[in-house]
Design a protein around this motif. Sequence first.
Motif, PDB file in Angstrom:
ATOM      1  N   GLY A 186     -52.627  44.789  27.554  1.00  0.00           N
ATOM      2  CA  GLY A 186     -52.312  43.627  26.748  1.00  0.00           C
ATOM      3  C   GLY A 186     -52.079  43.975  25.299  1.00  0.00           C
ATOM      4  O   GLY A 186     -51.844  43.103  24.462  1.00  0.00           O
ATOM      5  N   GLU A 187     -52.135  45.276  24.977  1.00  0.00           N
ATOM      6  CA  GLU A 187     -51.998  45.748  23.604  1.00  0.00           C
ATOM      7  C   GLU A 187     -50.613  46.329  23.357  1.00  0.00           C
ATOM      8  O   GLU A 187     -49.809  46.493  24.277  1.00  0.00           O
ATOM      9  N   LEU A 205     -46.446  48.774  30.639  1.00  0.00           N
ATOM     10  CA  LEU A 205     -46.107  47.369  30.434  1.00  0.00           C
ATOM     11  C   LEU A 205     -47.145  46.694  29.558  1.00  0.00           C
ATOM     12  O   LEU A 205     -48.343  46.899  29.726  1.00  0.00           O
ATOM     13  N   GLN A 206     -46.671  45.880  28.637  1.00  0.00           N
ATOM     14  CA  GLN A 206     -47.545  45.013  27.854  1.00  0.00           C
ATOM     15  C   GLN A 206     -47.358  43.590  28.350  1.00  0.00           C
ATOM     16  O   GLN A 206     -46.264  43.040  28.285  1.00  0.00           O
ATOM     17  N   LEU A 207     -48.434  42.988  28.861  1.00  0.00           N
ATOM     18  CA  LEU A 207     -48.353  41.651  29.429  1.00  0.00           C
ATOM     19  C   LEU A 207     -48.395  40.576  28.347  1.00  0.00           C
ATOM     20  O   LEU A 207     -49.032  40.743  27.301  1.00  0.00           O
ATOM     21  N   SER A 208     -47.749  39.481  28.640  1.00  0.00           N
ATOM     22  CA  SER A 208     -47.868  38.293  27.799  1.00  0.00           C
ATOM     23  C   SER A 208     -49.190  37.598  28.113  1.00  0.00           C
ATOM     24  O   SER A 208     -49.501  37.352  29.279  1.00  0.00           O
ATOM     25  N   ALA A 209     -49.970  37.303  27.080  1.00  0.00           N
ATOM     26  CA  ALA A 209     -51.265  36.656  27.288  1.00  0.00           C
ATOM     27  C   ALA A 209     -51.130  35.181  27.612  1.00  0.00           C
ATOM     28  O   ALA A 209     -52.058  34.577  28.156  1.00  0.00           O
ATOM     29  N   GLN A 215     -52.105  34.935  34.282  1.00  0.00           N
ATOM     30  CA  GLN A 215     -53.469  34.473  34.038  1.00  0.00           C
ATOM     31  C   GLN A 215     -54.535  35.101  34.944  1.00  0.00           C
ATOM     32  O   GLN A 215     -55.654  35.350  34.491  1.00  0.00           O
ATOM     33  N   PRO A 216     -54.257  35.375  36.236  1.00  0.00           N
ATOM     34  CA  PRO A 216     -55.297  36.040  37.040  1.00  0.00           C
ATOM     35  C   PRO A 216     -55.706  37.410  36.492  1.00  0.00           C
ATOM     36  O   PRO A 216     -56.810  37.883  36.776  1.00  0.00           O
ATOM     37  N   ILE A 235     -57.313  42.435  29.160  1.00  0.00           N
ATOM     38  CA  ILE A 235     -56.900  42.566  30.551  1.00  0.00           C
ATOM     39  C   ILE A 235     -58.140  42.782  31.417  1.00  0.00           C
ATOM     40  O   ILE A 235     -59.051  43.511  31.041  1.00  0.00           O
ATOM     41  N   ARG A 236     -58.167  42.139  32.580  1.00  0.00           N
ATOM     42  CA  ARG A 236     -59.229  42.430  33.542  1.00  0.00           C
ATOM     43  C   ARG A 236     -58.898  43.753  34.231  1.00  0.00           C
ATOM     44  O   ARG A 236     -57.862  43.863  34.881  1.00  0.00           O
TER      45      ARG A 236
END
Length: 275
Positions: A186-187, A205-209, A215-216, A235-236
């Motif tokens: 997520g960074e 990959l950087q995910l969109s929060a 969301q999961p 990120i989990r």
Amino acid sequence: MNKFKVFFTAIAFFWLWGCGFWAAFHYFSTGDIAWLGLLINAWALPVWMLLRYRWPLKYRGDLREPVAFAAVLAGLAIALLSDSEKGQPVYLAIYNLFILLIYLFHLSAFRHPDMPAVDASFPALVTAAGNSWNAAEYARLSDFAGLVLVFLRGSFCADSRAQLAQLPELLPALKKRGVGLVIITGEDPARCSSRLPKPPEFELLQLSAEAPANQPFIASGGVPMRLSSRLSAAIRPSQWLLDSEGFVLWRHLPANYRIPGDVEQLRGQLFRLED
């Protein structure tokens, strides 16, 4: 709940550092060995986690953090044996032991929501740039026989740094089997890419929060308090093995941030691509 745990984790470590300074002041003022025991007891966990963060391959922990646990107990034993009146150092050392246990087994624990099951198709994700990323499409375009997905909590996490430092050891086995490695965070990707071989040996990959599809895999409010001004979510951590069509062959969903999984665990699951 995530914000609650982050807040109390920050308070716990602030207390342990402060208690150590308090013990050091009294030890150098009085020479009482009981305060030295309290100093060891208080600083065991924060110093150990600092060492693990700085040198993740040299200092590795597990669910019980045995090195820190042993030092906390040693400090408590020194305080008990040297303080015949069972005064402040003893009581503070006992409190610190409870703080350690709460951190190890509660504050760093978490639960996953409903996640893709084994034999189910892995869902499309949304990157920070707003693009859709589909595992099956990526495997087909890259001509991979399968994919390993590693979700990293973040570079601020000692255990994520340890896992990240181990991943290059997995690359030869993946290359031999024609399997792609995808690291998901997520960074800013620059925080991770500097610790890995250069692409095209992996995809980062950087995910969109904010994207509902992600969301999961997102722990809202799960970043340390000191980073909350620039990061909205953590990120989990999890690990996944997918076939070339994007179906889940194996997954590892840890119940604690400090046991995200390791390279040997991933390497041992690659045989599933041959079934």
